[in-house]
Motif scaffolding. Structure first.
Motif, PDB file in Angstrom:
ATOM      1  N   THR A  61      -5.054   6.296  -7.489  1.00 30.63           N
ATOM      2  CA  THR A  61      -6.014   6.673  -6.452  1.00 30.63           C
ATOM      3  C   THR A  61      -6.028   5.530  -5.455  1.00 30.63           C
ATOM      4  O   THR A  61      -6.048   4.367  -5.846  1.00 30.63           O
ATOM      5  CB  THR A  61      -7.423   6.854  -7.049  1.00 30.63           C
ATOM      6  OG1 THR A  61      -7.346   7.833  -8.094  1.00 30.63           O
ATOM      7  CG2 THR A  61      -8.402   7.340  -6.004  1.00 30.63           C
ATOM      8  N   VAL A  62      -5.970   5.875  -4.175  1.00 22.57           N
ATOM      9  CA  VAL A  62      -5.977   4.849  -3.137  1.00 22.57           C
ATOM     10  C   VAL A  62      -7.069   5.157  -2.116  1.00 22.57           C
ATOM     11  O   VAL A  62      -7.434   6.321  -1.931  1.00 22.57           O
ATOM     12  CB  VAL A  62      -4.614   4.731  -2.413  1.00 22.57           C
ATOM     13  CG1 VAL A  62      -3.511   4.314  -3.365  1.00 22.57           C
ATOM     14  CG2 VAL A  62      -4.240   6.007  -1.706  1.00 22.57           C
ATOM     15  N   PRO A  63      -7.588   4.126  -1.450  1.00 25.09           N
ATOM     16  CA  PRO A  63      -8.514   4.388  -0.353  1.00 25.09           C
ATOM     17  C   PRO A  63      -7.794   5.238   0.704  1.00 25.09           C
ATOM     18  O   PRO A  63      -6.627   4.973   1.025  1.00 25.09           O
ATOM     19  CB  PRO A  63      -8.841   2.996   0.191  1.00 25.09           C
ATOM     20  CG  PRO A  63      -8.546   2.063  -0.950  1.00 25.09           C
ATOM     21  CD  PRO A  63      -7.400   2.687  -1.689  1.00 25.09           C
ATOM     22  N   SER A  64      -8.458   6.249   1.211  1.00 23.65           N
ATOM     23  CA  SER A  64      -7.803   7.189   2.130  1.00 23.65           C
ATOM     24  C   SER A  64      -7.233   6.519   3.369  1.00 23.65           C
ATOM     25  O   SER A  64      -6.196   6.945   3.878  1.00 23.65           O
ATOM     26  CB  SER A  64      -8.774   8.304   2.514  1.00 23.65           C
ATOM     27  OG  SER A  64      -9.077   9.066   1.358  1.00 23.65           O
ATOM     28  N   HIS A  65      -7.869   5.452   3.835  1.00 23.18           N
ATOM     29  CA  HIS A  65      -7.348   4.791   5.038  1.00 23.18           C
ATOM     30  C   HIS A  65      -6.044   4.026   4.758  1.00 23.18           C
ATOM     31  O   HIS A  65      -5.353   3.633   5.686  1.00 23.18           O
ATOM     32  CB  HIS A  65      -8.407   3.865   5.659  1.00 23.18           C
ATOM     33  CG  HIS A  65      -8.731   2.661   4.835  1.00 23.18           C
ATOM     34  ND1 HIS A  65      -9.625   2.710   3.786  1.00 23.18           N
ATOM     35  CD2 HIS A  65      -8.270   1.392   4.885  1.00 23.18           C
ATOM     36  CE1 HIS A  65      -9.702   1.512   3.228  1.00 23.18           C
ATOM     37  NE2 HIS A  65      -8.882   0.691   3.867  1.00 23.18           N
ATOM     38  N   LEU A  94      -3.679   5.473   2.673  1.00 26.40           N
ATOM     39  CA  LEU A  94      -2.811   6.494   2.087  1.00 26.40           C
ATOM     40  C   LEU A  94      -1.462   6.613   2.789  1.00 26.40           C
ATOM     41  O   LEU A  94      -0.423   6.686   2.133  1.00 26.40           O
ATOM     42  CB  LEU A  94      -3.530   7.846   2.080  1.00 26.40           C
ATOM     43  CG  LEU A  94      -2.759   9.009   1.473  1.00 26.40           C
ATOM     44  CD1 LEU A  94      -2.403   8.729   0.016  1.00 26.40           C
ATOM     45  CD2 LEU A  94      -3.574  10.286   1.583  1.00 26.40           C
ATOM     46  N   LEU A  95      -1.454   6.624   4.101  1.00 22.64           N
ATOM     47  CA  LEU A  95      -0.198   6.792   4.841  1.00 22.64           C
ATOM     48  C   LEU A  95       0.782   5.674   4.507  1.00 22.64           C
ATOM     49  O   LEU A  95       1.963   5.933   4.240  1.00 22.64           O
ATOM     50  CB  LEU A  95      -0.487   6.855   6.345  1.00 22.64           C
ATOM     51  CG  LEU A  95       0.634   7.370   7.235  1.00 22.64           C
ATOM     52  CD1 LEU A  95       1.107   8.744   6.794  1.00 22.64           C
ATOM     53  CD2 LEU A  95       0.168   7.418   8.674  1.00 22.64           C
ATOM     54  N   ASP A  96       0.309   4.443   4.474  1.00 24.72           N
ATOM     55  CA  ASP A  96       1.175   3.316   4.121  1.00 24.72           C
ATOM     56  C   ASP A  96       1.632   3.411   2.666  1.00 24.72           C
ATOM     57  O   ASP A  96       2.789   3.131   2.356  1.00 24.72           O
ATOM     58  CB  ASP A  96       0.467   1.981   4.357  1.00 24.72           C
ATOM     59  CG  ASP A  96       0.288   1.683   5.840  1.00 24.72           C
ATOM     60  OD1 ASP A  96       1.082   2.196   6.657  1.00 24.72           O
ATOM     61  OD2 ASP A  96      -0.642   0.929   6.181  1.00 24.72           O
ATOM     62  N   PHE A  97       0.730   3.822   1.777  1.00 25.81           N
ATOM     63  CA  PHE A  97       1.089   3.943   0.356  1.00 25.81           C
ATOM     64  C   PHE A  97       2.210   4.962   0.178  1.00 25.81           C
ATOM     65  O   PHE A  97       3.201   4.698  -0.511  1.00 25.81           O
ATOM     66  CB  PHE A  97      -0.129   4.338  -0.482  1.00 25.81           C
ATOM     67  CG  PHE A  97       0.195   4.470  -1.940  1.00 25.81           C
ATOM     68  CD1 PHE A  97       0.100   3.376  -2.782  1.00 25.81           C
ATOM     69  CD2 PHE A  97       0.628   5.686  -2.470  1.00 25.81           C
ATOM     70  CE1 PHE A  97       0.420   3.484  -4.137  1.00 25.81           C
ATOM     71  CE2 PHE A  97       0.958   5.798  -3.811  1.00 25.81           C
ATOM     72  CZ  PHE A  97       0.853   4.691  -4.642  1.00 25.81           C
TER      73      PHE A  97
END
Length: 138
Positions: A31-35, A37-40
């Protein structure tokens, strides 16, 4: 074969699941912070071959999309722009949170663990992906 990523997008945090290379089994990834997400997702795709990305489509019982869609659409546009060679598909995510809670209960998780919203999001993404994989086998 390549992996498939599933995303259970939330306003604050997002659950991510990934298939095995044979596209048979869905596994919770994180789970990642939504802000972030694109980089992840971009970094993950650099490390692993990914065939497609599945996004949970938030629908209400009357079949209309829910309010969270206004957060998801800009993310999907950015994702398609950054990774134009990877198809992005929506999959109905109704009841995934309910199923995630039920799965946690059946697994015997303690109440404190069941209240972990990040874990619920990751399990929800796994359920979205597993249902997608099963629908492709029919």
């Amino acid at each position: 074969m390549s992996r498939i990523i599933a995303i259970d997008y939330g306003r604050k945090r997002t659950g991510i699941a990934v298939s095995d290379a044979m596209q048979i089994i869905a596994n919770g990834l994180t789970t990642v912070p939504s802000h972030e997400l694109l980089d992840f997702i971009t970094n993950y795709v650099k490390q692993e071959p990914v065939e497609r990305i599945i996004i949970g489509l938030p629908k209400q019982m009357n079949n209309e999309v829910s309010e969270n869609m206004k957060n998801i659409e800009p993310f999907v546009r950015s994702l398609r722009k950054r990774l134009p060679d990877i198809p992005v598909e929506y999959v109905d995510e109704r009841f995934t949170s309910v199923l995630a809670h039920r799965t946690m209960l059946e697994a015997g998780l303690k109440k404190k663990d069941r209240q972990n919203k990040a874990l619920v999001d990751e399990i929800s993404a796994t359920i979205i992906l597993q249902s997608y994989l099963e629908s492709k086998r029919l």
